[in-house]
Design an enzyme around this catalytic site. Sequence first.
Site, PDB file in Angstrom:
ATOM      1  N   ARG A  24       0.755  -1.309   0.042  1.00 50.84           N
ATOM      2  CA  ARG A  24       0.145   0.056  -0.139  1.00 50.84           C
ATOM      3  C   ARG A  24       1.034   1.335  -0.029  1.00 50.84           C
ATOM      4  NH1 ARG A  24      -3.291   0.364   5.045  1.00 50.84           N
ATOM      5  NH2 ARG A  24      -1.555  -1.197   5.630  1.00 50.84           N
ATOM      6  N   ASN A  42      -6.341  -2.677   2.710  1.00 51.25           N
ATOM      7  CA  ASN A  42      -6.424  -4.158   2.834  1.00 51.25           C
ATOM      8  C   ASN A  42      -7.877  -4.492   2.799  1.00 51.25           C
ATOM      9  OD1 ASN A  42      -3.558  -4.258   2.921  1.00 51.25           O
ATOM     10  ND2 ASN A  42      -3.586  -4.149   4.923  1.00 51.25           N
TER      11      ASN A  42
END
Length: 99
Positions: A24, A42
Amino acid sequence: MSSETTTSRATFFVRGRVQGVGFRWWTRARALELGLLGHARNMEDGRVEVVAEGEPAALDRLHQLLEEQPSSAERRGEVTAVVRQDAQPKGGLDTFVEK
């Protein structure tokens, strides 16, 4: 002549070893370099959802970076599949964040 200031939106669902490996963070850095707004988060099933708005060419480049094998941009983790869904931009975004 028309001005090419079109904004588009794409959601990418990224599967593989992409949680807990800096994926990320890496995605945020690439999105900001490309001038995109949105987020990477997520999902409970192990995927990462990437929502991005910006110029169509920048979205295409992010898509390439997410799925290219091997990664030319030192992508974190291991991507096995990327599914892209295009949509109308919603706006209201001011940066790209990790959620």
